[in-house]
Motif scaffolding. Structure first.
Motif, short mmCIF file in Angstrom:
data_model
loop_
_atom_site.label_atom_id
_atom_site.label_comp_id
_atom_site.label_asym_id
_atom_site.label_seq_id
_atom_site.Cartn_x
_atom_site.Cartn_y
_atom_site.Cartn_z
N HIS A 1 0.78 5.44 5.40
CA HIS A 1 -0.56 4.94 5.14
C HIS A 1 -1.58 5.73 5.96
CE1 HIS A 1 -3.66 2.05 4.10
NE2 HIS A 1 -3.92 1.87 5.38
N ASP B 1 1.71 -12.61 -2.77
CA ASP B 1 0.62 -11.68 -2.45
C ASP B 1 0.62 -11.34 -0.96
OD1 ASP B 1 -0.43 -11.43 -5.07
OD2 ASP B 1 -1.50 -13.34 -4.84
N ALA B 2 0.83 -12.33 -0.12
CA ALA B 2 0.85 -12.10 1.33
C ALA B 2 2.03 -11.21 1.71
CB ALA B 2 0.93 -13.43 2.08
N GLN C 1 1.22 -7.59 0.73
CA GLN C 1 0.25 -7.00 1.65
C GLN C 1 0.90 -6.67 3.00
OE1 GLN C 1 -2.83 -6.05 0.73
NE2 GLN C 1 -2.90 -5.06 2.72
N TYR D 1 1.41 -2.70 2.59
CA TYR D 1 -0.02 -2.41 2.58
C TYR D 1 -0.60 -2.56 1.18
CZ TYR D 1 0.97 -0.67 7.20
OH TYR D 1 1.38 -0.59 8.50
N GLY D 2 -0.05 -3.48 0.43
CA GLY D 2 -0.56 -3.76 -0.91
C GLY D 2 -0.15 -2.77 -1.97
N THR D 3 0.78 -1.88 -1.66
CA THR D 3 1.16 -0.87 -2.65
C THR D 3 2.30 -1.32 -3.54
OG1 THR D 3 2.69 0.20 -1.11
CG2 THR D 3 0.42 1.02 -1.16
N LYS E 1 3.86 -7.04 -7.28
CA LYS E 1 4.42 -8.39 -7.26
C LYS E 1 5.10 -8.61 -8.61
CE LYS E 1 1.61 -11.79 -7.98
NZ LYS E 1 0.56 -12.81 -7.87
#
Length: 171
Positions: free
Chosen positions: A6, A55-56, A59, A63-65, A68
């Motif tokens: 990142h 979602d948590a 993240q 890092y949200g990549t 889901k």
């Protein structure tokens, strides 16, 4: 590793470079031990699924990549089927409580097996423990090396475990 990647991506300051993300063939899954009570009741397992904040986890672990997904086959794959049964948050938590009430189960403790060889599982376990606390369930996160994890998993010595799988996406 993900954090370093990142940071390196943020250092790239060249407009001639285009960054793209493509789906991989790996996925992470959560399993409850159906040989143990109360996890042998589908309603209790569903309650756990409704309570988890995916979602948590995405993240915190990527890092949200990550994408889901509630099935093993990712979007973009020819065998992908949309499936979003378990919503988290307020409505999901309410549904989780209803399912526990219907089942008559009131689990208070859950033994969760994760391995230090895959730190994502440890991070996810911490989020899951926080999520399940809202249902009155205390999660004991048991962090072991991978060889021990395999022994414990094979002997069924766990309530819940988390692990990943790479490749072989074939329905």
């Amino acid at each position: 590793l993900a954090r370093q990647q990142h940071v390196d991506v943020e250092r790239v300051n060249d407009e001639s470079i285009t960054l793209a993300a493509t789906p991989s063939n790996d996925y992470w899954y959560l399993a409850l031990n159906e040989a143990r009570q109360p996890w042998n009741d589908v309603r209790v397992r569903q309650a756990i699924a409704y309570a988890i904040d995916r979602d948590a986890i995405v993240q915190a672990t990527s890092y949200g990549t990550a994408a889901k997904n509630q099935l093993a086959i990712p979007e973009g794959n020819p065998w992908y089927v949309p499936y979003e049964r378990y919503e988290s948050g307020g409505e999901g938590l309410q549904r989780a409580r209803e399912l526990l009430d219907e089942s008559g189960a009131a689990p208070q403790d859950l033994d969760m097996l994760v391995t230090t060889d895959y730190p994502e599982t440890v991070t996810a376990a911490q989020i899951i423990a926080d999520n399940l606390a809202a249902l009155g369930i205390t999660v004991d996160i048991r962090t072991v090396d991978f060889a021990t994890w395999l022994d414990e998993q094979n002997s069924g010595n766990f309530d819940m475990l988390m692990m990943g799988w790479l490749g072989n996406i074939d329905p």
